[in-house]
Design a protein around this motif. Structure first.
Motif, PDB file in Angstrom:
ATOM      1  N   LYS A   1      -3.259  19.493  -2.774  1.00 35.26           N
ATOM      2  CA  LYS A   1      -2.340  20.109  -3.744  1.00 35.26           C
ATOM      3  C   LYS A   1      -3.061  20.896  -4.824  1.00 35.26           C
ATOM      4  O   LYS A   1      -2.477  21.748  -5.479  1.00 35.26           O
ATOM      5  N   SER A   2      -4.304  20.582  -5.079  1.00 33.34           N
ATOM      6  CA  SER A   2      -4.978  21.242  -6.203  1.00 33.34           C
ATOM      7  C   SER A   2      -6.213  21.974  -5.707  1.00 33.34           C
ATOM      8  O   SER A   2      -6.685  21.771  -4.592  1.00 33.34           O
ATOM      9  N   ILE A   3      -6.719  22.821  -6.556  1.00 35.99           N
ATOM     10  CA  ILE A   3      -7.914  23.570  -6.179  1.00 35.99           C
ATOM     11  C   ILE A   3      -9.165  22.708  -6.382  1.00 35.99           C
ATOM     12  O   ILE A   3     -10.227  23.033  -5.896  1.00 35.99           O
ATOM     13  N   ALA A   4      -8.989  21.581  -7.110  1.00 40.34           N
ATOM     14  CA  ALA A   4     -10.133  20.710  -7.358  1.00 40.34           C
ATOM     15  C   ALA A   4     -10.529  20.002  -6.067  1.00 40.34           C
ATOM     16  O   ALA A   4      -9.757  19.249  -5.507  1.00 40.34           O
ATOM     17  N   GLN A   5     -11.691  20.298  -5.583  1.00 41.58           N
ATOM     18  CA  GLN A   5     -12.172  19.664  -4.363  1.00 41.58           C
ATOM     19  C   GLN A   5     -12.810  18.323  -4.702  1.00 41.58           C
ATOM     20  O   GLN A   5     -13.396  18.156  -5.762  1.00 41.58           O
ATOM     21  N   ASN A   6     -12.678  17.409  -3.784  1.00 34.27           N
ATOM     22  CA  ASN A   6     -13.349  16.127  -3.926  1.00 34.27           C
ATOM     23  C   ASN A   6     -13.009  15.426  -5.240  1.00 34.27           C
ATOM     24  O   ASN A   6     -13.888  14.926  -5.935  1.00 34.27           O
ATOM     25  N   LYS A   7     -11.732  15.443  -5.571  1.00 35.28           N
ATOM     26  CA  LYS A   7     -11.265  14.810  -6.815  1.00 35.28           C
ATOM     27  C   LYS A   7     -11.479  13.284  -6.738  1.00 35.28           C
ATOM     28  O   LYS A   7     -11.111  12.646  -5.759  1.00 35.28           O
ATOM     29  N   LYS A   8     -12.092  12.734  -7.765  1.00 32.67           N
ATOM     30  CA  LYS A   8     -12.338  11.288  -7.795  1.00 32.67           C
ATOM     31  C   LYS A   8     -11.356  10.627  -8.776  1.00 32.67           C
ATOM     32  O   LYS A   8     -10.872  11.272  -9.699  1.00 32.67           O
ATOM     33  N   PHE A   9     -11.130   9.345  -8.597  1.00 33.59           N
ATOM     34  CA  PHE A   9     -10.160   8.638  -9.439  1.00 33.59           C
ATOM     35  C   PHE A   9     -10.782   8.205 -10.765  1.00 33.59           C
ATOM     36  O   PHE A   9     -11.939   7.790 -10.816  1.00 33.59           O
ATOM     37  N   HIS A  10      -9.953   8.318 -11.804  1.00 30.88           N
ATOM     38  CA  HIS A  10     -10.396   7.972 -13.150  1.00 30.88           C
ATOM     39  C   HIS A  10     -10.239   6.458 -13.349  1.00 30.88           C
ATOM     40  O   HIS A  10      -9.151   5.963 -13.587  1.00 30.88           O
ATOM     41  N   VAL A  11     -11.331   5.740 -13.227  1.00 36.37           N
ATOM     42  CA  VAL A  11     -11.324   4.284 -13.418  1.00 36.37           C
ATOM     43  C   VAL A  11     -12.527   3.913 -14.271  1.00 36.37           C
ATOM     44  O   VAL A  11     -13.653   4.265 -13.940  1.00 36.37           O
ATOM     45  N   GLU A  12     -12.271   3.226 -15.375  1.00 35.77           N
ATOM     46  CA  GLU A  12     -13.381   2.877 -16.261  1.00 35.77           C
ATOM     47  C   GLU A  12     -14.062   1.577 -15.832  1.00 35.77           C
ATOM     48  O   GLU A  12     -15.262   1.420 -16.023  1.00 35.77           O
ATOM     49  N   LYS A  13     -13.260   0.649 -15.305  1.00 38.53           N
ATOM     50  CA  LYS A  13     -13.851  -0.627 -14.907  1.00 38.53           C
ATOM     51  C   LYS A  13     -13.274  -1.054 -13.557  1.00 38.53           C
ATOM     52  O   LYS A  13     -12.057  -1.038 -13.371  1.00 38.53           O
ATOM     53  N   LEU A  14     -14.156  -1.403 -12.660  1.00 34.09           N
ATOM     54  CA  LEU A  14     -13.726  -1.900 -11.355  1.00 34.09           C
ATOM     55  C   LEU A  14     -14.009  -3.393 -11.307  1.00 34.09           C
ATOM     56  O   LEU A  14     -15.140  -3.831 -11.557  1.00 34.09           O
TER      57      LEU A  14
ATOM     58  N   LEU B   1       0.827  -1.213   0.000  1.00 34.35           N
ATOM     59  CA  LEU B   1       0.000   0.000   0.000  1.00 34.35           C
ATOM     60  C   LEU B   1       0.860   1.262   0.000  1.00 34.35           C
ATOM     61  O   LEU B   1       0.497   2.268  -0.617  1.00 34.35           O
ATOM     62  N   SER B   2       2.020   1.193   0.675  1.00 35.97           N
ATOM     63  CA  SER B   2       2.878   2.382   0.707  1.00 35.97           C
ATOM     64  C   SER B   2       3.456   2.681  -0.678  1.00 35.97           C
ATOM     65  O   SER B   2       3.725   3.829  -1.016  1.00 35.97           O
ATOM     66  N   TYR B   3       3.652   1.626  -1.479  1.00 38.48           N
ATOM     67  CA  TYR B   3       4.143   1.851  -2.847  1.00 38.48           C
ATOM     68  C   TYR B   3       2.998   2.247  -3.774  1.00 38.48           C
ATOM     69  O   TYR B   3       3.203   2.888  -4.800  1.00 38.48           O
ATOM     70  N   LEU B   4       1.809   1.836  -3.417  1.00 44.72           N
ATOM     71  CA  LEU B   4       0.648   2.140  -4.257  1.00 44.72           C
ATOM     72  C   LEU B   4       0.170   3.582  -4.060  1.00 44.72           C
ATOM     73  O   LEU B   4      -0.315   4.230  -4.993  1.00 44.72           O
ATOM     74  N   LEU B   5       0.325   4.059  -2.838  1.00 48.48           N
ATOM     75  CA  LEU B   5      -0.184   5.397  -2.507  1.00 48.48           C
ATOM     76  C   LEU B   5       0.318   6.489  -3.469  1.00 48.48           C
ATOM     77  O   LEU B   5      -0.498   7.234  -4.017  1.00 48.48           O
ATOM     78  N   PRO B   6       1.642   6.589  -3.692  1.00 44.33           N
ATOM     79  CA  PRO B   6       2.092   7.644  -4.605  1.00 44.33           C
ATOM     80  C   PRO B   6       1.544   7.498  -6.017  1.00 44.33           C
ATOM     81  O   PRO B   6       1.379   8.485  -6.728  1.00 44.33           O
ATOM     82  N   VAL B   7       1.277   6.276  -6.425  1.00 50.50           N
ATOM     83  CA  VAL B   7       0.726   6.070  -7.780  1.00 50.50           C
ATOM     84  C   VAL B   7      -0.670   6.685  -7.860  1.00 50.50           C
ATOM     85  O   VAL B   7      -1.008   7.388  -8.812  1.00 50.50           O
ATOM     86  N   PHE B   8      -1.460   6.467  -6.822  1.00 47.03           N
ATOM     87  CA  PHE B   8      -2.811   7.021  -6.820  1.00 47.03           C
ATOM     88  C   PHE B   8      -2.815   8.509  -6.487  1.00 47.03           C
ATOM     89  O   PHE B   8      -3.801   9.189  -6.743  1.00 47.03           O
ATOM     90  N   GLN B   9      -1.722   8.986  -5.896  1.00 47.73           N
ATOM     91  CA  GLN B   9      -1.656  10.413  -5.589  1.00 47.73           C
ATOM     92  C   GLN B   9      -1.439  11.256  -6.836  1.00 47.73           C
ATOM     93  O   GLN B   9      -1.537  12.471  -6.780  1.00 47.73           O
TER      94      GLN B   9
ATOM     95  N   ASN C   1      -7.260  12.765  -0.489  1.00 45.73           N
ATOM     96  CA  ASN C   1      -7.029  13.964   0.331  1.00 45.73           C
ATOM     97  C   ASN C   1      -5.763  14.691  -0.100  1.00 45.73           C
ATOM     98  O   ASN C   1      -5.717  15.914  -0.158  1.00 45.73           O
ATOM     99  N   LYS C   2      -4.720  13.907  -0.408  1.00 44.91           N
ATOM    100  CA  LYS C   2      -3.450  14.512  -0.829  1.00 44.91           C
ATOM    101  C   LYS C   2      -3.630  15.290  -2.131  1.00 44.91           C
ATOM    102  O   LYS C   2      -3.100  16.384  -2.294  1.00 44.91           O
ATOM    103  N   ILE C   3      -4.371  14.697  -3.056  1.00 49.51           N
ATOM    104  CA  ILE C   3      -4.591  15.368  -4.338  1.00 49.51           C
ATOM    105  C   ILE C   3      -5.349  16.674  -4.099  1.00 49.51           C
ATOM    106  O   ILE C   3      -5.017  17.719  -4.656  1.00 49.51           O
ATOM    107  N   CYS C   4      -6.359  16.604  -3.238  1.00 47.82           N
ATOM    108  CA  CYS C   4      -7.169  17.788  -2.974  1.00 47.82           C
ATOM    109  C   CYS C   4      -6.349  18.876  -2.286  1.00 47.82           C
ATOM    110  O   CYS C   4      -6.541  20.060  -2.531  1.00 47.82           O
TER     111      CYS C   4
END
Lengths: 391, 201
Positions: A206-219, A162-170, A201-204
């Motif tokens: 750093k950016s002005i975009a609030q409540n940024k959601k992840f771009h995933v087409e298929k889960l 998870l610690s290696y995955l976090l920066p990827v999702f950030q 939370n980290k993305i939010c």
């Protein structure tokens, strides 16, 4: 004129050792490691300088290094060169390189990630991260790929993964076609969801975009334990509803009836309502509770894990007809089994079952109040319900 | 340095079409001169454009002064032109956007780049400056290969990369060494930025 001072003998001895290594023509890093094991750690550029001098046949031990032409260091290269080098690194190396310093971390993270599929697998004794075709395994104090292996600090394998995955999702530029999650137990899903929350939370921050959601087409979710907790699907709340098109759930979908609150919360999520296609494999009854899982999706593809009677199948189809969004539904039988196609068709055409017209092989169902027509095809290997025009 | 005494890059003349047999002369920043075939020059977008713009004839290349490349020393330029001569006539690769990039380092290139990091980084810098796409590809690949299997601490040692603490210390030292008046101006500028302004003017 500067006085020529002879280097102390020990320095000459070290140079002689480097010279001996250079004559073996091994890679410089391997030679350096051998040298350090024998004589202790010295500055790598110093070693490298003498190694290549001897390697090229220049055996003047008294050469004054200050006379050598000025070289460049890696940090003097333009930023786009760092990025180009980064493009030659696979994910394993990128994750290591970004630990060197914040500067390199920023350089590695800045370009748009070229990853389209991430699969996270949590097992009892290992965790696996798959970035497209590259697989990194965390197990027994190591992280490894097919090509290399590095020791990890103490701690559970899932924590390292998870610690290696976090920066990827950030990285706010991450755009995934598929996010695959394989869980060994329910705690895995809670930890993964927590990681998504931290990254969000980290993305939010750093950016002005609030409540940024992840771009995933298929889960795609595969819980690998007997009683699936619907919490595993709560990762949905972190995904962009405008992007998510499909959800693929394997095994134990019947478990949803055991957890009404989570089901209601899940079905209430805007991400769930926006899903175009749900693909499922699992046991399912024909009761309205379990069917609610599918009623909010226009396209459902479901593979059964257990045999169902014609009556159970007919009840299920009847329930599906209550959907206000259904466009297409595929149902496949369990492996090695056939649907009771003839008896099911016969049952569906009984006037008392529901209002249906047509022949068994091609049943048309008319939802009178909404004036919508559905075509129901039944074969031994596939049941298809499809919304059709009234022609 | 006279042309007669200039280091000459090995050239496979048989591989060069007769009509293309023109050699340009280049001079490094330490006054070393090189003669390079027209076909080899095509590997460098920068040099290719330069010689096209100059429109030299066969007489011009002999009689006019060598074209000066002021940012690159002779040792590095020799490697660059050796590479260009070896790969002359080959198609320039187009970036397909894939990551990680699939680049194989040919045996010749591997031998050419069997050099210390300092010289390798100069070669990369030169390939970038002269816009030699494939040389840049293979040299960046070589650096990436060297990073494989190393821990962050080993990477810091090999590439002389500062840690965060060293980075901070260097910044502080630079600030302390700065002219006090310049530092005051900078602080005032930062303060104005924080207050919403973006300029002194």
């Amino acid at each position: 004129m500067a006085e020529n001072v002879a280097p102390p003998p020990s320095v000459q001895g070290l140079k002689l050792y480097i010279c001996a290594l250079a004559t073996l023509h091994m890679p410089v890093w391997n030679a350096y490691k051998i040298f350090c094991e024998q004589h202790g750690v010295i500055d790598f550029p110093e070693f490298e300088f003498w190694y290549y001098r001897f390697y090229r046949g220049h055996f003047d031990f008294n050469y004054d290094r200050r006379l050598a032409p000025k070289t460049r260091s890696f940090t003097e290269l333009p930023i786009h060169i760092f990025e180009m080098v980064g493009e030659h690194l696979d994910m394993f190396d990128r994750l290591i390189v970004r630990q060197v310093s914040k500067t390199l971390q920023s350089l590695i993270d800045t370009p748009t990630p070229k990853i389209s599929k991430i699969t996270v697998k949590f097992w009892e004794t290992s965790s696996i991260l798959e970035f497209d075709d590259e697989m990194i395994t965390f197990s027994r104090g190591f992280m490894s790929t097919k090509k290399q292996k590095l020791a990890t600090p103490t701690g559970p394998h899932w924590a390292h993964a998870l610690s290696y995955l976090l920066p990827v999702f950030q990285n706010p530029k991450l755009k995934l076609k598929i996010l695959g999650l394989h869980y060994f137990d329910v705690e895995n899903s809670e930890r993964f969801n927590k990681m998504l929350q931290i990254a969000q939370n980290k993305i939010c921050e750093k950016s002005i975009a609030q409540n940024k959601k992840f771009h995933v087409e298929k889960l795609s979710i595969i819980p690998n334990y007997d009683t699936m907790d619907l919490n595993v699907l709560m990762a949905l709340q972190y995904l962009d509803k405008g992007v998510l098109r499909e959800i693929d759930v394997v095994n134990r979908v019947d478990g949803i009836t055991d957890n009404k609150n989570i089901l209601e919360k899940l079905v209430g999520l805007e991400q769930f309502q926006a899903i175009q296609t749900i693909e499922c494999k699992g046991k399912m009854g024909g009761d309205p509770g379990s069917m609610a899982f599918f009623l909010n999706s226009p396209r459902v593809s479901f593979k059964l894990f257990r045999k169902m009677t014609a009556k159970e199948l007919a009840e299920m189809i009847k329930t599906l007809m209550k959907s206000t969004v259904l466009e297409k539904f595929h149902l496949s039988p369990p492996d090695m089994y056939n649907f009771p196609a003839k008896s099911l068709s016969k049952m569906l055409t009984q006037p008392e079952f529901f209002k249906a017209k047509g022949v068994p092989a091609n049943i048309r169902f008319h939802k009178i109040q909404e004036d919508q027509f559905y075509k129901i095809d039944i074969t031994e290997q596939l049941i298809t319900i499809e919304k059709v025009e009234n022609d | 340095m006279s042309v007669e005494n200039a280091p000459v890059v090995d050239v496979d003349e048989a591989a060069i079409p007769v009509e293309k047999k023109m050699y340009y002369r280049f001079e490094s920043n330490d006054k070393k001169e090189f003669r390079v075939s027209e076909l080899a020059i095509q590997q460098s977008e920068t040099l290719n454009r330069l010689v096209e713009a100059m429109g030299y004839t066969s007489e011009d290349v002999e009689n006019k002064p060598a074209i000066a490349i002021e940012n690159i020393d002779g040792k590095t330029l020799k490697l660059v032109f050796q590479w260009c001569e070896h790969h002359k006539g080959e198609a320039i690769p187009v970036d397909d956007g894939s990551v990680p990039k699939i680049v194989e380092i040919p045996e010749f290139d591997a031998k050419l780049m069997d050099i210390d990091n300092g010289l390798l980084f100069k070669l990369i810098w030169a390939a970038d400056y002269l816009n030699i796409v494939q040389l840049l590809n293979v040299s960046c690949k070589k650096v990436a290969n060297m990073a494989q299997g190393k821990t962050p601490a080993q990477l810091r040692r090999v590439y002389l990369l500062p840690s965060d603490e060293e980075d901070e210390a260097a910044k502080r030292a630079a600030q302390e060494a700065q002219d006090p008046r310049a530092r005051e101006v900078e602080e005032e500028f930062e303060e104005r930025k924080r207050q919403g302004g973006n300029s002194f003017f």
